[in-house]
Write a protein that holds these residues in place. Structure first.
Motif, PDB file in Angstrom:
ATOM      1  N   THR A  24       6.727  -9.396  -3.815  1.00 14.79           N
ATOM      2  CA  THR A  24       5.409  -8.613  -4.401  1.00 14.79           C
ATOM      3  C   THR A  24       4.393  -8.616  -4.366  1.00 14.79           C
ATOM      4  OG1 THR A  24       6.010  -9.167  -7.099  1.00 14.79           O
ATOM      5  CG2 THR A  24       4.346  -7.948  -7.065  1.00 14.79           C
ATOM      6  N   TYR A  25       3.712  -9.510  -4.093  1.00 11.91           N
ATOM      7  CA  TYR A  25       2.994  -9.151  -2.888  1.00 11.91           C
ATOM      8  C   TYR A  25       2.957  -8.905  -1.901  1.00 11.91           C
ATOM      9  CZ  TYR A  25      -0.229 -11.492  -6.511  1.00 11.91           C
ATOM     10  OH  TYR A  25      -0.821 -12.025  -7.264  1.00 11.91           O
ATOM     11  N   ARG A  26       4.361  -9.009  -1.182  1.00 18.15           N
ATOM     12  CA  ARG A  26       4.422  -8.125   0.493  1.00 18.15           C
ATOM     13  C   ARG A  26       4.531  -6.663   0.055  1.00 18.15           C
ATOM     14  NH1 ARG A  26       6.556 -11.356   4.728  1.00 18.15           N
ATOM     15  NH2 ARG A  26       6.936 -13.312   4.504  1.00 18.15           N
ATOM     16  N   LYS A  27       4.574  -6.524  -1.463  1.00 18.29           N
ATOM     17  CA  LYS A  27       4.991  -5.178  -1.623  1.00 18.29           C
ATOM     18  C   LYS A  27       3.214  -4.646  -1.585  1.00 18.29           C
ATOM     19  CE  LYS A  27       6.780  -1.985  -4.443  1.00 18.29           C
ATOM     20  NZ  LYS A  27       7.607  -1.689  -5.944  1.00 18.29           N
ATOM     21  N   VAL A  28       2.671  -4.872  -1.886  1.00 19.38           N
ATOM     22  CA  VAL A  28       1.180  -4.867  -2.088  1.00 19.38           C
ATOM     23  C   VAL A  28       0.670  -4.895  -1.012  1.00 19.38           C
ATOM     24  CG1 VAL A  28      -1.048  -5.394  -3.323  1.00 19.38           C
ATOM     25  CG2 VAL A  28       0.735  -5.869  -4.817  1.00 19.38           C
ATOM     26  N   ALA A  29       0.995  -5.786  -0.221  1.00 22.01           N
ATOM     27  CA  ALA A  29       0.234  -5.399   0.852  1.00 22.01           C
ATOM     28  C   ALA A  29       0.788  -4.294   2.110  1.00 22.01           C
ATOM     29  CB  ALA A  29       0.429  -7.201   1.885  1.00 22.01           C
ATOM     30  N   TRP A  30       1.824  -4.468   2.132  1.00 23.18           N
ATOM     31  CA  TRP A  30       1.636  -3.495   2.929  1.00 23.18           C
ATOM     32  C   TRP A  30       1.745  -1.680   2.248  1.00 23.18           C
ATOM     33  CZ3 TRP A  30       4.460  -2.564   7.942  1.00 23.18           C
ATOM     34  CH2 TRP A  30       5.555  -3.941   7.873  1.00 23.18           C
ATOM     35  N   ARG A  31       1.510  -1.550   0.848  1.00 18.20           N
ATOM     36  CA  ARG A  31       1.080  -0.570   0.508  1.00 18.20           C
ATOM     37  C   ARG A  31      -1.126  -0.661   0.680  1.00 18.20           C
ATOM     38  NH1 ARG A  31       2.222   4.408  -2.214  1.00 18.20           N
ATOM     39  NH2 ARG A  31       0.398   5.157  -3.112  1.00 18.20           N
ATOM     40  N   LEU A  32      -1.715  -1.410   0.236  1.00 19.62           N
ATOM     41  CA  LEU A  32      -2.997  -1.153   0.292  1.00 19.62           C
ATOM     42  C   LEU A  32      -3.686  -1.964   2.033  1.00 19.62           C
ATOM     43  CD1 LEU A  32      -4.290  -3.310  -2.539  1.00 19.62           C
ATOM     44  CD2 LEU A  32      -3.580  -1.058  -2.315  1.00 19.62           C
ATOM     45  N   THR A  33      -2.445  -2.662   2.455  1.00 22.14           N
ATOM     46  CA  THR A  33      -3.324  -2.874   3.717  1.00 22.14           C
ATOM     47  C   THR A  33      -3.271  -2.275   4.744  1.00 22.14           C
ATOM     48  OG1 THR A  33      -2.833  -5.494   3.092  1.00 22.14           O
ATOM     49  CG2 THR A  33      -3.591  -4.464   5.491  1.00 22.14           C
ATOM     50  N   CYS A  39      -9.723   2.162   7.021  1.00 20.50           N
ATOM     51  CA  CYS A  39     -11.033   2.622   7.078  1.00 20.50           C
ATOM     52  C   CYS A  39     -11.164   1.799   7.540  1.00 20.50           C
ATOM     53  CB  CYS A  39     -10.635   2.816   5.245  1.00 20.50           C
ATOM     54  SG  CYS A  39      -9.891   4.143   3.920  1.00 20.50           S
ATOM     55  N   TYR A  40     -11.708   0.795   7.797  1.00 19.94           N
ATOM     56  CA  TYR A  40     -12.703  -0.048   8.394  1.00 19.94           C
ATOM     57  C   TYR A  40     -12.989   0.195   9.965  1.00 19.94           C
ATOM     58  CZ  TYR A  40     -16.161  -3.746   8.673  1.00 19.94           C
ATOM     59  OH  TYR A  40     -17.370  -4.680   8.077  1.00 19.94           O
ATOM     60  N   VAL A  41     -11.692   0.419  11.063  1.00 22.14           N
ATOM     61  CA  VAL A  41     -11.622   0.781  12.313  1.00 22.14           C
ATOM     62  C   VAL A  41     -12.311   2.327  12.144  1.00 22.14           C
ATOM     63  CG1 VAL A  41     -10.232   2.037  14.383  1.00 22.14           C
ATOM     64  CG2 VAL A  41      -9.388   0.046  12.623  1.00 22.14           C
ATOM     65  N   GLY A 154      -7.901 -15.051   1.299  1.00 21.49           N
ATOM     66  CA  GLY A 154      -8.522 -14.863   2.477  1.00 21.49           C
ATOM     67  C   GLY A 154      -7.679 -13.957   3.493  1.00 21.49           C
ATOM     68  N   ARG A 155      -6.808 -14.461   3.432  1.00 16.73           N
ATOM     69  CA  ARG A 155      -5.657 -13.721   4.931  1.00 16.73           C
ATOM     70  C   ARG A 155      -5.824 -11.741   4.751  1.00 16.73           C
ATOM     71  NH1 ARG A 155       0.679 -15.556   5.282  1.00 16.73           N
ATOM     72  NH2 ARG A 155      -0.693 -17.532   5.244  1.00 16.73           N
ATOM     73  N   MET A 156      -5.553 -11.519   3.065  1.00 17.04           N
ATOM     74  CA  MET A 156      -6.162 -10.169   2.829  1.00 17.04           C
ATOM     75  C   MET A 156      -7.324  -9.637   3.792  1.00 17.04           C
ATOM     76  SD  MET A 156      -2.855  -9.473   2.285  1.00 17.04           S
ATOM     77  CE  MET A 156      -3.018 -10.242   3.130  1.00 17.04           C
ATOM     78  N   THR A 157      -8.173 -10.538   3.481  1.00 17.29           N
ATOM     79  CA  THR A 157      -9.498 -10.280   4.055  1.00 17.29           C
ATOM     80  C   THR A 157      -9.554  -9.882   5.485  1.00 17.29           C
ATOM     81  OG1 THR A 157     -10.440 -10.941   1.676  1.00 17.29           O
ATOM     82  CG2 THR A 157     -11.869 -10.506   3.803  1.00 17.29           C
ATOM     83  N   THR A 158      -8.659 -11.150   5.803  1.00 22.96           N
ATOM     84  CA  THR A 158      -8.321 -11.089   7.121  1.00 22.96           C
ATOM     85  C   THR A 158      -7.999 -10.314   7.998  1.00 22.96           C
ATOM     86  OG1 THR A 158      -8.985 -13.394   7.017  1.00 22.96           O
ATOM     87  CG2 THR A 158      -7.793 -12.464   9.410  1.00 22.96           C
ATOM     88  N   TRP A 159      -7.025  -9.561   7.729  1.00 17.82           N
ATOM     89  CA  TRP A 159      -6.120  -8.419   8.128  1.00 17.82           C
ATOM     90  C   TRP A 159      -7.144  -7.329   7.360  1.00 17.82           C
ATOM     91  CZ3 TRP A 159      -2.308  -7.643  11.153  1.00 17.82           C
ATOM     92  CH2 TRP A 159      -1.406  -8.475  10.828  1.00 17.82           C
TER      93      TRP A 159
END
Length: 439
Positions: A24-33, A39-41, A154-159
């Motif tokens: 589930t968290y991998r699915k969220v990561a693929w969608r949001l990250t 955006c930040y780039v 932490g890892r998501m913020t780093t990505w």
């Protein structure tokens, strides 16, 4: 147990909980990250491309190093003024509309910077760019707390924050190419084309955010009901351990002020390097704008690797303080080496690469500290306050480096100052009680 090979397809509710949760968290990561990184780039590129514009702009407009440094930094005064109100608005109206609004307005202001002709106009446009962008970064940090508990954040913020490094990898060569190859086209200077062409993506991505970003877990139609319940349960469990303090109490909290001071120290290093890296490389004897752009990509590419490896270690060990402090000390060492070896391009680049790796690695891991104890509207205000006060260093740092460079006719004193700030930030991070942040 290993998670499925394809993270976009979560297993059914009958799967073992650990497998289901990871998928589930991998699915969220693929969608949001990818979206928040994109955006930040473009955000960071519009914020610091003035460092490349300087290579031509200062001569064309007869701007001194001190004037350039003040103009580069005044962005953060506008940023400071609107930061807290912006984040509270985002918490109330939702990230989709507010982040889209931020991106569209800053893209327009960035493009209009191509028309500046005087120091005053330069100051005004940089100030307006800060007003336009205020709330974006703390808004995304707050947004991630809606989706991820601390031990995953932490890892998501780093990505998300590898976008700083990626913008350097992409922006350096692209900016150098624009300066060199479009200079004089249509009667415009290369730096004018730079502001125009690098502002357009922000507006386009803003439209994409409005169409694709989901405000909350409950609004994500691409999640199953079971997945939504899992995510919301994990967030609720973490939030129950926090206390949602009134905004006034948050803004007077010694903990929040300590976090602001730590972040201020690290941002001093970040923008000292970001705004002056092309100039420092040029001072080693490299004169071609395209070559400077290529060389400037190297430290940022190395920083991507360092950021991801250290974040992975911090999440696995559930330790935050030393994972912040050690990169800060490494960044300070790199800054010192960059000036000790200033007359040798290869050695100076080695020092700058170590400095950039250390400085950029501290930033995402720092945000795991305050988000471990802030909640609700208090989190919106606290994160915005920490970011706005910390980013005042974005005003002071380039101006101080420019002033010291003008007074001493060398980069040495400015880099030593930034190294001292990184060391101070690392020591302050170690002083934070482990029980408060190691979750």
């Amino acid at each position: 147990m290993a998670s499925p090979a394809n993270p976009l397809h979560a297993p059914g509710a009958g799967a073992p909980p650990s497998t289901f949760e990871e998928a589930t968290y991998r699915k969220v990561a693929w969608r949001l990250t990818p979206l928040v990184m994109l955006c930040y780039v473009v955000a960071y590129l519009d914020r610091v491309n003035v460092g490349f514009a300087k290579l031509q702009m200062t001569a064309d407009l007869n701007l001194s190093d001190a004037v350039y440094g003040f103009g580069a930094g005044i962005f953060f005064l506008g940023y400071f003024i609107f930061e807290i109100p912006s984040n509270i608005i985002l918490h109330k109206v939702g990230a989709r509309v507010w982040i889209a609004r931020i991106m569209a307005t800053w893209g327009i202001v960035s493009m209009l910077t191509m028309f500046v002709t005087t120091p005053t106009m330069f100051y005004v446009m940089r100030f307006l760019l800060g007003l336009a962008e205020a709330g974006f970064f703390p808004g995304i940090i707050l947004y991630l707390t809606y989706w991820y508990p601390a031990h995953r954040r932490g890892r998501m913020t780093t990505w998300f924050m590898t976008a700083i490094a990626l913008s350097g990898v992409i922006g350096g060569p692209v900016s150098g190419y624009i300066l060199k190859n479009l200079n004089g086209v249509n009667g415009w200077q290369g730096w004018q084309w730079l502001f125009l062409l690098e502002g357009i993506p922000s507006v386009l991505v803003g439209v994409w955010v409005f169409l694709k970003l989901d405000d909350r877990i409950s609004k994500a139609k691409w999640l199953t009901r079971e997945e939504q319940e899992l995510l919301e349960r994990n967030i609720a469990a973490e939030e129950s351990a926090k206390h949602d303090m009134p905004v006034r109490k948050v803004l007077s909290s010694p903990r929040v002020w300590l976090m602001s001071l730590i972040y201020f120290s690290f941002v001093m290093g970040l923008y000292g390097v970001s705004f002056w890296l092309p100039t420092i490389i040029k001072a080693t004897g490299v004169t071609d704008a395209w070559t400077i752009g290529l060389l400037s990509a190297i430290p940022f590419a190395a920083a991507v690797v360092a950021m991801l490896l250290v974040a992975r270690s911090a999440d696995r060990m559930r330790e935050r303080r030393w994972h912040v402090a050690i990169p800060a000390f490494a960044g300070a060492l790199g800054l010192v080496l960059s000036v000790v070896w200033a007359h040798n391009t290869l050695l100076a680049m080695t020092g700058l690469t170590l400095a950039t790796m250390g400085i950029l690695t501290t930033l995402p891991l720092f945000w795991s500290l305050p988000t471990a104890f802030l909640a609700g509207t208090g989190a919106a205000a606290g994160i915005a306050m920490i970011n706005s006060l910390g980013n005042l260093a974005g005003f002071l740092s380039p101006y101080a480096v420019g002033w010291l460079k003008q007074v001493t006719a060398a980069n040495d004193s400015g880099m030593y100052m930034l190294a001292g700030c990184m060391i101070a930030g690392g020591l302050l991070a170690i002083s934070v009680p482990a029980r408060l942040v190691n979750r």
